[in-house]
Scaffold this motif. Structure first.
Motif, mmCIF file in Angstrom:
data_model
loop_
_atom_site.group_PDB
_atom_site.id
_atom_site.type_symbol
_atom_site.label_atom_id
_atom_site.label_comp_id
_atom_site.label_asym_id
_atom_site.label_seq_id
_atom_site.Cartn_x
_atom_site.Cartn_y
_atom_site.Cartn_z
ATOM 1 N N ARG A 68 -3.369 -23.619 5.463
ATOM 2 C CA ARG A 68 -1.956 -23.881 5.756
ATOM 3 C C ARG A 68 -1.291 -22.612 6.292
ATOM 4 N NH1 ARG A 68 3.137 -24.289 2.562
ATOM 5 N NH2 ARG A 68 4.481 -25.592 3.841
ATOM 6 N N ALA A 69 -1.577 -21.468 5.680
ATOM 7 C CA ALA A 69 -1.000 -20.211 6.164
ATOM 8 C C ALA A 69 -1.453 -19.933 7.601
ATOM 9 C CB ALA A 69 -1.396 -19.060 5.244
ATOM 10 N N GLN A 70 -2.722 -20.171 7.885
ATOM 11 C CA GLN A 70 -3.227 -19.953 9.243
ATOM 12 C C GLN A 70 -2.542 -20.878 10.243
ATOM 13 O OE1 GLN A 70 -7.381 -20.658 8.509
ATOM 14 N NE2 GLN A 70 -7.797 -18.532 7.935
ATOM 15 N N LEU A 93 6.496 -15.053 9.001
ATOM 16 C CA LEU A 93 6.948 -14.655 7.664
ATOM 17 C C LEU A 93 6.665 -15.762 6.649
ATOM 18 C CD1 LEU A 93 10.288 -12.875 8.602
ATOM 19 C CD2 LEU A 93 8.201 -11.792 7.716
ATOM 20 N N LYS A 94 6.836 -17.000 7.064
ATOM 21 C CA LYS A 94 6.519 -18.133 6.183
ATOM 22 C C LYS A 94 5.020 -18.141 5.860
ATOM 23 C CE LYS A 94 7.032 -23.162 5.958
ATOM 24 N NZ LYS A 94 7.504 -24.361 6.665
ATOM 25 N N ALA A 95 4.191 -17.871 6.859
ATOM 26 C CA ALA A 95 2.741 -17.823 6.633
ATOM 27 C C ALA A 95 2.380 -16.734 5.628
ATOM 28 C CB ALA A 95 2.006 -17.590 7.955
ATOM 29 N N ILE A 96 3.049 -15.589 5.730
ATOM 30 C CA ILE A 96 2.796 -14.483 4.802
ATOM 31 C C ILE A 96 3.204 -14.866 3.384
ATOM 32 C CG2 ILE A 96 3.526 -12.133 4.197
ATOM 33 C CD1 ILE A 96 3.727 -11.632 7.283
ATOM 34 N N LYS A 97 4.291 -15.627 3.243
ATOM 35 C CA LYS A 97 4.703 -16.080 1.911
ATOM 36 C C LYS A 97 3.683 -17.052 1.320
ATOM 37 C CE LYS A 97 9.635 -15.365 2.284
ATOM 38 N NZ LYS A 97 10.964 -15.947 2.393
ATOM 39 N N ARG A 106 0.819 -11.016 9.694
ATOM 40 C CA ARG A 106 1.451 -9.751 9.325
ATOM 41 C C ARG A 106 1.423 -8.776 10.506
ATOM 42 N NH1 ARG A 106 3.290 -8.215 4.462
ATOM 43 N NH2 ARG A 106 2.055 -9.707 3.292
ATOM 44 N N GLN A 107 0.310 -8.738 11.236
ATOM 45 C CA GLN A 107 0.241 -7.869 12.413
ATOM 46 C C GLN A 107 1.276 -8.291 13.457
ATOM 47 O OE1 GLN A 107 -3.949 -8.426 13.252
ATOM 48 N NE2 GLN A 107 -4.423 -6.350 12.579
ATOM 49 N N ASN A 108 1.445 -9.594 13.643
ATOM 50 C CA ASN A 108 2.430 -10.082 14.604
ATOM 51 C C ASN A 108 3.843 -9.710 14.197
ATOM 52 O OD1 ASN A 108 0.405 -11.205 16.158
ATOM 53 N ND2 ASN A 108 0.673 -13.266 15.354
ATOM 54 N N VAL A 109 4.139 -9.810 12.902
ATOM 55 C CA VAL A 109 5.467 -9.445 12.411
ATOM 56 C C VAL A 109 5.726 -7.965 12.668
ATOM 57 C CG1 VAL A 109 6.868 -9.125 10.327
ATOM 58 C CG2 VAL A 109 5.666 -11.280 10.701
ATOM 59 N N HIS A 125 6.686 -3.674 6.235
ATOM 60 C CA HIS A 125 5.585 -4.636 6.347
ATOM 61 C C HIS A 125 4.241 -3.928 6.528
ATOM 62 C CE1 HIS A 125 7.593 -8.531 6.323
ATOM 63 N NE2 HIS A 125 8.605 -7.924 6.913
ATOM 64 N N ALA A 126 4.223 -2.855 7.291
ATOM 65 C CA ALA A 126 2.971 -2.128 7.518
ATOM 66 C C ALA A 126 2.468 -1.489 6.226
ATOM 67 C CB ALA A 126 3.167 -1.071 8.601
ATOM 68 N N ARG A 127 3.372 -0.927 5.449
ATOM 69 C CA ARG A 127 2.961 -0.319 4.169
ATOM 70 C C ARG A 127 2.421 -1.376 3.217
ATOM 71 N NH1 ARG A 127 7.833 4.072 3.372
ATOM 72 N NH2 ARG A 127 6.771 5.786 4.439
ATOM 73 N N LYS A 128 3.097 -2.491 3.143
ATOM 74 C CA LYS A 128 2.626 -3.576 2.266
ATOM 75 C C LYS A 128 1.243 -4.045 2.721
ATOM 76 C CE LYS A 128 3.440 -7.511 -0.271
ATOM 77 N NZ LYS A 128 4.017 -7.728 -1.539
ATOM 78 N N ALA A 129 1.068 -4.202 4.027
ATOM 79 C CA ALA A 129 -0.224 -4.638 4.559
ATOM 80 C C ALA A 129 -1.315 -3.611 4.271
ATOM 81 C CB ALA A 129 -0.111 -4.872 6.064
ATOM 82 N N ALA A 130 -0.991 -2.336 4.402
ATOM 83 C CA ALA A 130 -1.980 -1.282 4.137
ATOM 84 C C ALA A 130 -2.415 -1.308 2.675
ATOM 85 C CB ALA A 130 -1.414 0.082 4.518
ATOM 86 N N LYS A 131 -1.493 -1.656 1.774
ATOM 87 C CA LYS A 131 -1.854 -1.758 0.351
ATOM 88 C C LYS A 131 -2.722 -2.982 0.086
ATOM 89 C CE LYS A 131 2.140 0.653 -1.512
ATOM 90 N NZ LYS A 131 3.423 0.518 -2.205
ATOM 91 N N LEU A 132 -2.383 -4.093 0.744
ATOM 92 C CA LEU A 132 -3.149 -5.325 0.540
ATOM 93 C C LEU A 132 -4.515 -5.282 1.206
ATOM 94 C CD1 LEU A 132 -0.322 -7.977 1.061
ATOM 95 C CD2 LEU A 132 -1.505 -7.455 -1.079
ATOM 96 N N HIS A 133 -4.610 -4.532 2.302
ATOM 97 C CA HIS A 133 -5.841 -4.465 3.097
ATOM 98 C C HIS A 133 -6.233 -3.006 3.317
ATOM 99 C CE1 HIS A 133 -5.333 -8.730 4.088
ATOM 100 N NE2 HIS A 133 -4.079 -8.456 4.331
ATOM 101 N N PRO A 134 -6.622 -2.291 2.264
ATOM 102 C CA PRO A 134 -6.905 -0.858 2.424
ATOM 103 C C PRO A 134 -8.053 -0.556 3.392
ATOM 104 C CG PRO A 134 -7.555 -1.627 0.234
ATOM 105 C CD PRO A 134 -6.823 -2.751 0.906
ATOM 106 N N ALA A 135 -8.961 -1.501 3.598
ATOM 107 C CA ALA A 135 -10.077 -1.268 4.519
ATOM 108 C C ALA A 135 -9.695 -1.540 5.970
ATOM 109 C CB ALA A 135 -11.274 -2.133 4.127
ATOM 110 N N ASN A 136 -8.551 -2.177 6.187
ATOM 111 C CA ASN A 136 -8.122 -2.508 7.545
ATOM 112 C C ASN A 136 -7.279 -1.353 8.081
ATOM 113 O OD1 ASN A 136 -6.906 -3.514 9.884
ATOM 114 N ND2 ASN A 136 -6.859 -5.597 9.089
ATOM 115 N N THR A 137 -7.914 -0.493 8.839
ATOM 116 C CA THR A 137 -7.231 0.706 9.318
ATOM 117 C C THR A 137 -6.152 0.406 10.357
ATOM 118 O OG1 THR A 137 -9.002 1.049 10.911
ATOM 119 C CG2 THR A 137 -9.165 2.238 8.818
#
Length: 167
Positions: A68-70, A93-97, A106-109, A125-137
């Motif tokens: 659904r998020a996708q 943003l709805k997809a991220i929720k 998140r990248q699009n946002v 948003h970038a900081r939150k994403a970096a925390k959620l995806h630490p391997a995604n540089t």
């Protein structure tokens, strides 16, 4: 093949309620496939209807949350293709929720916020994403880019350092 596009495009809540979770998921998948095919054929407006039907069928199904998020993110992409960036961002943003781990939305946002000069929001948003995806540089780079634009060289330098030391 599924039913006609008109019949598939707007499943009623009561009709969906009568279906099992497996049937809803199967029908939702058919809507998703039809939506992607329409989008690929350049019929983006029609694709939105199919994708919306898919998202509606998946609403409330825990096993369908990621899909659904996708799909909601795809609807955001479609709206930007139709020229409505604000509506696209709202769907991302709805997809991220729905699923905080969805990377593309998140990248699009982040990119959209940077493009609009909303660097503080992009950085958040970038900081939150970096925390959620630490391997995604890519998210670390987004943090750095968000910091460079408003002239925050200290944070940008840290982000570049982290990026270069994770490769």
């Amino acid at each position: 093949p599924c039913a006609t596009a008109a019949a598939r495009a707007s499943p009623s809540t009561s009709a969906a309620a009568g279906l099992s979770a497996a049937e809803r998921f199967k029908l939702a998948t058919q809507h998703q496939i039809a939506g992607v095919q329409l989008a690929n054929a350049g019929r983006v407006g029609e694709a939105v209807g199919e994708l919306d039907a898919c998202a509606s069928l998946l609403d409330g199904l825990e096993e369908g949350r990621t899909l659904r998020a996708q799909v909601v993110a795809m609807i955001g992409n479609a709206h930007t293709l139709l020229g409505d960036i604000a509506k696209g961002v709202s769907f991302w943003l709805k997809a991220i929720k729905i699923d905080p781990l969805i990377v593309d939305a998140r990248q699009n946002v982040i990119k959209s916020l940077v493009d609009q000069g909303k660097f503080a929001d992009a950085l958040k948003h970038a900081r939150k994403a970096a925390k959620l995806h630490p391997a995604n540089t890519e998210f670390l780079v987004a943090v750095g880019d968000s910091c460079k634009a408003p002239r925050d060289p200290k944070t940008a330098t840290i982000c570049v350092y982290l990026y270069t030391h994770t490769h």
